[in-house]
Every structure is written in structure tokens, then in C-alpha cells.
Design a protein around this motif. Structure first.
Motif, PDB file in Angstrom:
ATOM      1  N   UNK A   1       0.800  -1.217   0.000  1.00  0.00           N
ATOM      2  CA  UNK A   1       0.000   0.000   0.000  1.00  0.00           C
ATOM      3  C   UNK A   1       0.836   1.272   0.000  1.00  0.00           C
ATOM      4  N   UNK A   2       2.107   1.182   0.396  1.00  0.00           N
ATOM      5  CA  UNK A   2       2.913   2.397   0.484  1.00  0.00           C
ATOM      6  C   UNK A   2       3.167   3.037  -0.869  1.00  0.00           C
ATOM      7  N   UNK A   3       3.049   2.272  -1.950  1.00  0.00           N
ATOM      8  CA  UNK A   3       3.265   2.810  -3.290  1.00  0.00           C
ATOM      9  C   UNK A   3       2.026   3.525  -3.820  1.00  0.00           C
ATOM     10  N   UNK A   4       0.878   3.302  -3.202  1.00  0.00           N
ATOM     11  CA  UNK A   4      -0.370   3.918  -3.661  1.00  0.00           C
ATOM     12  C   UNK A   4      -0.523   5.328  -3.120  1.00  0.00           C
ATOM     13  N   UNK A   5      -1.129   6.195  -3.926  1.00  0.00           N
ATOM     14  CA  UNK A   5      -1.415   7.554  -3.456  1.00  0.00           C
ATOM     15  C   UNK A   5      -2.502   7.515  -2.388  1.00  0.00           C
ATOM     16  N   UNK A   6      -3.517   6.668  -2.576  1.00  0.00           N
ATOM     17  CA  UNK A   6      -4.607   6.526  -1.618  1.00  0.00           C
ATOM     18  C   UNK A   6      -4.370   5.238  -0.834  1.00  0.00           C
ATOM     19  N   UNK A   7      -3.968   5.388   0.423  1.00  0.00           N
ATOM     20  CA  UNK A   7      -3.661   4.221   1.259  1.00  0.00           C
ATOM     21  C   UNK A   7      -4.746   3.957   2.287  1.00  0.00           C
ATOM     22  N   UNK A   8      -5.940   4.502   2.066  1.00  0.00           N
ATOM     23  CA  UNK A   8      -7.015   4.383   3.042  1.00  0.00           C
ATOM     24  C   UNK A   8      -7.692   3.021   2.938  1.00  0.00           C
ATOM     25  N   UNK A   9      -6.961   1.983   3.233  1.00  0.00           N
ATOM     26  CA  UNK A   9      -7.499   0.619   3.225  1.00  0.00           C
ATOM     27  C   UNK A   9      -7.154   0.005   4.564  1.00  0.00           C
ATOM     28  N   UNK A  10      -7.907   0.376   5.581  1.00  0.00           N
ATOM     29  CA  UNK A  10      -7.556  -0.056   6.922  1.00  0.00           C
ATOM     30  C   UNK A  10      -8.796  -0.464   7.692  1.00  0.00           C
ATOM     31  N   UNK A  11      -8.605  -1.390   8.585  1.00  0.00           N
ATOM     32  CA  UNK A  11      -9.684  -1.755   9.505  1.00  0.00           C
ATOM     33  C   UNK A  11      -9.236  -1.442  10.927  1.00  0.00           C
ATOM     34  N   UNK A  12      -8.431  -0.414  11.061  1.00  0.00           N
ATOM     35  CA  UNK A  12      -7.963   0.011  12.371  1.00  0.00           C
ATOM     36  C   UNK A  12      -6.518  -0.345  12.649  1.00  0.00           C
ATOM     37  N   UNK A  13      -5.888  -1.094  11.758  1.00  0.00           N
ATOM     38  CA  UNK A  13      -4.491  -1.447  11.977  1.00  0.00           C
ATOM     39  C   UNK A  13      -3.592  -0.288  11.543  1.00  0.00           C
ATOM     40  N   UNK A  14      -2.352  -0.363  11.946  1.00  0.00           N
ATOM     41  CA  UNK A  14      -1.371   0.640  11.562  1.00  0.00           C
ATOM     42  C   UNK A  14      -0.306  -0.061  10.741  1.00  0.00           C
ATOM     43  N   UNK A  15      -0.108   0.395   9.528  1.00  0.00           N
ATOM     44  CA  UNK A  15       0.902  -0.209   8.663  1.00  0.00           C
ATOM     45  C   UNK A  15       2.258   0.442   8.923  1.00  0.00           C
ATOM     46  N   UNK A  16       3.299  -0.369   8.847  1.00  0.00           N
ATOM     47  CA  UNK A  16       4.660   0.100   9.089  1.00  0.00           C
ATOM     48  C   UNK A  16       5.457  -0.113   7.821  1.00  0.00           C
ATOM     49  N   UNK A  17       6.064   0.951   7.324  1.00  0.00           N
ATOM     50  CA  UNK A  17       6.775   0.872   6.054  1.00  0.00           C
ATOM     51  C   UNK A  17       8.060   0.059   6.140  1.00  0.00           C
ATOM     52  N   UNK A  18       8.801   0.180   7.205  1.00  0.00           N
ATOM     53  CA  UNK A  18      10.077  -0.534   7.363  1.00  0.00           C
ATOM     54  C   UNK A  18      10.029  -1.349   8.656  1.00  0.00           C
ATOM     55  N   UNK A  19       9.308  -2.470   8.660  1.00  0.00           N
ATOM     56  CA  UNK A  19       9.082  -3.199   9.910  1.00  0.00           C
ATOM     57  C   UNK A  19      10.346  -3.737  10.570  1.00  0.00           C
ATOM     58  N   UNK A  20      11.344  -4.142   9.786  1.00  0.00           N
ATOM     59  CA  UNK A  20      12.580  -4.635  10.410  1.00  0.00           C
ATOM     60  C   UNK A  20      13.324  -3.524  11.135  1.00  0.00           C
ATOM     61  N   UNK A  21      13.285  -2.316  10.595  1.00  0.00           N
ATOM     62  CA  UNK A  21      13.919  -1.179  11.269  1.00  0.00           C
ATOM     63  C   UNK A  21      13.194  -0.862  12.580  1.00  0.00           C
ATOM     64  N   UNK A  22      11.861  -0.922  12.555  1.00  0.00           N
ATOM     65  CA  UNK A  22      11.083  -0.664  13.769  1.00  0.00           C
ATOM     66  C   UNK A  22      11.383  -1.750  14.806  1.00  0.00           C
ATOM     67  N   UNK A  23      11.407  -3.002  14.363  1.00  0.00           N
ATOM     68  CA  UNK A  23      11.716  -4.112  15.280  1.00  0.00           C
ATOM     69  C   UNK A  23      13.109  -3.960  15.871  1.00  0.00           C
ATOM     70  N   UNK A  24      14.090  -3.564  15.055  1.00  0.00           N
ATOM     71  CA  UNK A  24      15.451  -3.336  15.568  1.00  0.00           C
ATOM     72  C   UNK A  24      15.435  -2.329  16.710  1.00  0.00           C
ATOM     73  N   UNK A  25      14.703  -1.260  16.513  1.00  0.00           N
ATOM     74  CA  UNK A  25      14.637  -0.214  17.532  1.00  0.00           C
ATOM     75  C   UNK A  25      13.942  -0.721  18.801  1.00  0.00           C
ATOM     76  N   UNK A  26      12.789  -1.362  18.626  1.00  0.00           N
ATOM     77  CA  UNK A  26      12.005  -1.808  19.777  1.00  0.00           C
ATOM     78  C   UNK A  26      12.684  -2.925  20.559  1.00  0.00           C
ATOM     79  N   UNK A  27      13.460  -3.752  19.868  1.00  0.00           N
ATOM     80  CA  UNK A  27      14.065  -4.922  20.506  1.00  0.00           C
ATOM     81  C   UNK A  27      15.541  -4.727  20.855  1.00  0.00           C
ATOM     82  N   UNK A  28      15.999  -3.481  20.865  1.00  0.00           N
ATOM     83  CA  UNK A  28      17.395  -3.196  21.241  1.00  0.00           C
ATOM     84  C   UNK A  28      17.706  -3.831  22.590  1.00  0.00           C
TER      85      UNK A  28
END
Length: 97
Positions: free
Chosen positions: A1-28
Motif C-alpha cells: 500500500x505504500x506505493x499507492x497515493x490513496x492508502x485508506x485501506x484499513x480496519x484500524x491497523x497501523x501499517x509500518x513501512x520498514x518493519x525490520x527497522x522498527x523491530x530493531x529499535x524496539x528490541x534493542x
């Protein structure tokens, strides 16, 4: 969805563009969860619950308007219908120009 101009396809979740980077930070500092272990867990397709070793504050911001550094105002659709309540609380009418 990150490549689309309209990314409004959600049912309340939060999408993360770079999940491994986020995990690296959270799991330091957690030796069990290095980048390879996280990638393997994602690849398995199984949902896992991981308790973080430290608390991390999360701030979720919902913006329907943004001004660039050059002063250009960008207004976005109010997908969750929150602008009217905010404007009412500020003593203003709901309007979009």
C-alpha cells in the motif's frame, strides 16, 4: 500500500513501512531478537507476541492538514471524521477550502 497515493485501506491497523527497522529499535538489547530472528519470525507467517524489555512511548497523530517548509498547505481527506469535532471545540465551523 505504500506505493499507492490513496492508502485508506484499513480496519484500524497501523501499517509500518520498514518493519525490520522498527523491530530493531524496539528490541534493542534483547539478544533473543536480532534482525535475523525477527526476519525468520516474519517469514514463518505465524503471529507472535513479544514482550519488550523496556517501555517505549508510542504517539499516534492524525493529521488532515500539513504545511511544507515553503509554506504550502496540504489538506487531506478526514477519513475518520474527526475534523468537525475539533473545529467545533475550537469554536469554528467545519469547512474545507
Amino acid at each position: 500500500l505504500f506505493a499507492r497515493a490513496d492508502r485508506a485501506a484499513s480496519s484500524g491497523c497501523i501499517r509500518v513501512q520498514n518493519p525490520l527497522d522498527v523491530a530493531d529499535y524496539l528490541l534493542q538489547g534483547d539478544p533473543e531478537w536480532d534482525r535475523a530472528a525477527v526476519a525468520a519470525a516474519i517469514e514463518s507467517g505465524t503471529t507472535r507476541m513479544i514482550t519488550l524489555k523496556r517501555q517505549v512511548p508510542i504517539v499516534i497523530m492524525y493529521w488532515t492538514a500539513q504545511m511544507d517548509r515553503d509554506g504550502t498547505l496540504h489538506v487531506y481527506p478526514d477519513l475518520y471524521g474527526r475534523d468537525a469535532d475539533v473545529l467545533r471545540a475550537l469554536g469554528r465551523e467545519s469547512r474545507r477550502d
